[in-house]
Scaffold this motif. Structure first.
Motif, PDB file in Angstrom:
ATOM      1  N   GLY A 133     -41.951  29.619  60.172  1.00  0.00           N
ATOM      2  CA  GLY A 133     -41.043  29.257  61.257  1.00  0.00           C
ATOM      3  C   GLY A 133     -39.671  29.844  61.097  1.00  0.00           C
ATOM      4  O   GLY A 133     -39.499  31.054  61.132  1.00  0.00           O
ATOM      5  N   THR A 134     -38.690  28.990  60.867  1.00  0.00           N
ATOM      6  CA  THR A 134     -37.295  29.434  60.862  1.00  0.00           C
ATOM      7  C   THR A 134     -36.754  29.782  59.481  1.00  0.00           C
ATOM      8  O   THR A 134     -35.585  30.145  59.357  1.00  0.00           O
ATOM      9  CB  THR A 134     -36.396  28.333  61.465  1.00  0.00           C
ATOM     10  OG1 THR A 134     -36.517  27.151  60.655  1.00  0.00           O
ATOM     11  CG2 THR A 134     -36.803  28.013  62.892  1.00  0.00           C
ATOM     12  N   HIS A 135     -37.552  29.693  58.437  1.00  0.00           N
ATOM     13  CA  HIS A 135     -37.073  29.985  57.086  1.00  0.00           C
ATOM     14  C   HIS A 135     -37.121  31.483  56.801  1.00  0.00           C
ATOM     15  O   HIS A 135     -37.745  32.249  57.523  1.00  0.00           O
ATOM     16  CB  HIS A 135     -37.896  29.220  56.047  1.00  0.00           C
ATOM     17  CG  HIS A 135     -37.823  27.740  56.236  1.00  0.00           C
ATOM     18  ND1 HIS A 135     -36.664  27.025  56.020  1.00  0.00           N
ATOM     19  CD2 HIS A 135     -38.746  26.845  56.644  1.00  0.00           C
ATOM     20  CE1 HIS A 135     -36.883  25.748  56.280  1.00  0.00           C
ATOM     21  NE2 HIS A 135     -38.146  25.609  56.661  1.00  0.00           N
ATOM     22  N   ALA A 136     -36.447  31.887  55.734  1.00  0.00           N
ATOM     23  CA  ALA A 136     -36.404  33.293  55.345  1.00  0.00           C
ATOM     24  C   ALA A 136     -36.488  33.404  53.828  1.00  0.00           C
ATOM     25  O   ALA A 136     -36.182  32.459  53.102  1.00  0.00           O
ATOM     26  CB  ALA A 136     -35.115  33.940  55.845  1.00  0.00           C
ATOM     27  N   ASP A 137     -36.889  34.582  53.378  1.00  0.00           N
ATOM     28  CA  ASP A 137     -36.898  34.930  51.958  1.00  0.00           C
ATOM     29  C   ASP A 137     -35.632  35.737  51.719  1.00  0.00           C
ATOM     30  O   ASP A 137     -35.476  36.843  52.251  1.00  0.00           O
ATOM     31  CB  ASP A 137     -38.147  35.749  51.626  1.00  0.00           C
ATOM     32  CG  ASP A 137     -38.311  36.042  50.156  1.00  0.00           C
ATOM     33  OD1 ASP A 137     -37.490  35.576  49.338  1.00  0.00           O
ATOM     34  OD2 ASP A 137     -39.270  36.755  49.811  1.00  0.00           O
ATOM     35  N   VAL A 138     -34.697  35.177  50.946  1.00  0.00           N
ATOM     36  CA  VAL A 138     -33.392  35.785  50.716  1.00  0.00           C
ATOM     37  C   VAL A 138     -33.409  36.506  49.370  1.00  0.00           C
ATOM     38  O   VAL A 138     -33.725  35.909  48.344  1.00  0.00           O
ATOM     39  CB  VAL A 138     -32.271  34.709  50.733  1.00  0.00           C
ATOM     40  CG1 VAL A 138     -30.909  35.352  50.515  1.00  0.00           C
ATOM     41  CG2 VAL A 138     -32.309  33.925  52.035  1.00  0.00           C
ATOM     42  N   HIS A 139     -33.062  37.793  49.377  1.00  0.00           N
ATOM     43  CA  HIS A 139     -33.001  38.593  48.151  1.00  0.00           C
ATOM     44  C   HIS A 139     -31.548  38.735  47.743  1.00  0.00           C
ATOM     45  O   HIS A 139     -30.692  39.058  48.572  1.00  0.00           O
ATOM     46  CB  HIS A 139     -33.651  39.961  48.384  1.00  0.00           C
ATOM     47  CG  HIS A 139     -35.111  39.849  48.657  1.00  0.00           C
ATOM     48  ND1 HIS A 139     -36.057  40.204  47.735  1.00  0.00           N
ATOM     49  CD2 HIS A 139     -35.791  39.370  49.726  1.00  0.00           C
ATOM     50  CE1 HIS A 139     -37.256  39.961  48.229  1.00  0.00           C
ATOM     51  NE2 HIS A 139     -37.125  39.459  49.438  1.00  0.00           N
ATOM     52  N   LEU A 140     -31.275  38.492  46.462  1.00  0.00           N
ATOM     53  CA  LEU A 140     -29.904  38.493  45.959  1.00  0.00           C
ATOM     54  C   LEU A 140     -29.807  39.357  44.710  1.00  0.00           C
ATOM     55  O   LEU A 140     -30.787  39.506  43.968  1.00  0.00           O
ATOM     56  CB  LEU A 140     -29.468  37.062  45.633  1.00  0.00           C
ATOM     57  CG  LEU A 140     -29.565  36.076  46.793  1.00  0.00           C
ATOM     58  CD1 LEU A 140     -30.669  35.078  46.541  1.00  0.00           C
ATOM     59  CD2 LEU A 140     -28.265  35.361  47.008  1.00  0.00           C
ATOM     60  N   LEU A 141     -28.611  39.881  44.464  1.00  0.00           N
ATOM     61  CA  LEU A 141     -28.361  40.750  43.319  1.00  0.00           C
ATOM     62  C   LEU A 141     -27.016  40.393  42.704  1.00  0.00           C
ATOM     63  O   LEU A 141     -26.063  40.057  43.414  1.00  0.00           O
ATOM     64  CB  LEU A 141     -28.343  42.207  43.778  1.00  0.00           C
ATOM     65  CG  LEU A 141     -28.197  43.281  42.706  1.00  0.00           C
ATOM     66  CD1 LEU A 141     -29.450  43.345  41.836  1.00  0.00           C
ATOM     67  CD2 LEU A 141     -27.936  44.627  43.348  1.00  0.00           C
ATOM     68  N   LYS A 142     -26.962  40.469  41.380  1.00  0.00           N
ATOM     69  CA  LYS A 142     -25.698  40.240  40.673  1.00  0.00           C
ATOM     70  C   LYS A 142     -25.519  41.309  39.605  1.00  0.00           C
ATOM     71  O   LYS A 142     -26.390  41.500  38.766  1.00  0.00           O
ATOM     72  CB  LYS A 142     -25.711  38.865  39.989  1.00  0.00           C
ATOM     73  CG  LYS A 142     -24.424  38.574  39.207  1.00  0.00           C
ATOM     74  CD  LYS A 142     -24.467  37.225  38.529  1.00  0.00           C
ATOM     75  CE  LYS A 142     -23.203  36.923  37.770  1.00  0.00           C
ATOM     76  NZ  LYS A 142     -23.246  35.592  37.147  1.00  0.00           N
ATOM     77  N   PRO A 143     -24.362  42.000  39.623  1.00  0.00           N
ATOM     78  CA  PRO A 143     -24.081  42.913  38.516  1.00  0.00           C
ATOM     79  C   PRO A 143     -23.695  42.110  37.272  1.00  0.00           C
ATOM     80  O   PRO A 143     -23.041  41.068  37.383  1.00  0.00           O
ATOM     81  CB  PRO A 143     -22.898  43.748  39.022  1.00  0.00           C
ATOM     82  CG  PRO A 143     -22.290  42.949  40.116  1.00  0.00           C
ATOM     83  CD  PRO A 143     -23.344  42.011  40.646  1.00  0.00           C
TER      84      PRO A 143
END
Length: 150
Positions: A133-143
């Protein structure tokens, strides 16, 4: 399980297969090493237990080519406000640095913890919408620069 029994090779679809996972990892690692000359793939975990030996939380990750990928991070519900998530994450980042990584990547569904990672210095790099439905898969990065203490 679905199996195609035609002539020649057999294609099978079924439940998870750890032996297959191990073989695919071995084959892809060999391919990646041949293509890049980088052969530093590894895995590690961070685990927190209570006095009785019960699991409070943990993390599993892999490293390759200077990138640490967090695969799983979980903290028991009754311990989520005690700071264990941040301590586990900082321990993983320190281990990633020790292994020569200069960045960490993770994905988290919108109903899980992308805000947690953002509070710890991670920046959203991609979002895949349409998860149930309204959810998403969020991809994140940190140096990983210096000794971050976020």
């Amino acid at each position: 399980m679905t199996t195609d029994h035609g002539r020649g090779p057999t294609l099978t679809t079924g439940e998870g297969d750890t032996a297959l996972d191990d073989r695919l990892t071995e084959e892809l690692t060999a391919f990646n090493t041949a293509a890049t000359g980088v052969s530093d793939r590894g895995t590690f975990s961070v685990k927190v237990t209570d006095e009785a030996g019960g699991l409070i939380g943990g993390l599993s990750a892999s490293t390759w080519g200077g990138l640490c990928g967090i695969e799983l991070l979980w903290v028991r519900e009754d311990s989520r406000k005690d700071g264990w998530g941040g301590r586990i994450l900082r321990a993983a980042e320190a281990e990633a640095r020790r292994r020569g990584c200069d960045r960490v990547a993770v994905s988290s569904y919108t109903f899980q913890a992308p805000g947690f990672y953002e509070r710890h210095g991670y920046v959203e790099t991609a979002r895949i919408p349409g998860i149930h439905g309204t959810h998403a898969d969020v991809h994140l990065l940190k140096p990983l620069t210096g000794q971050d203490t976020a």
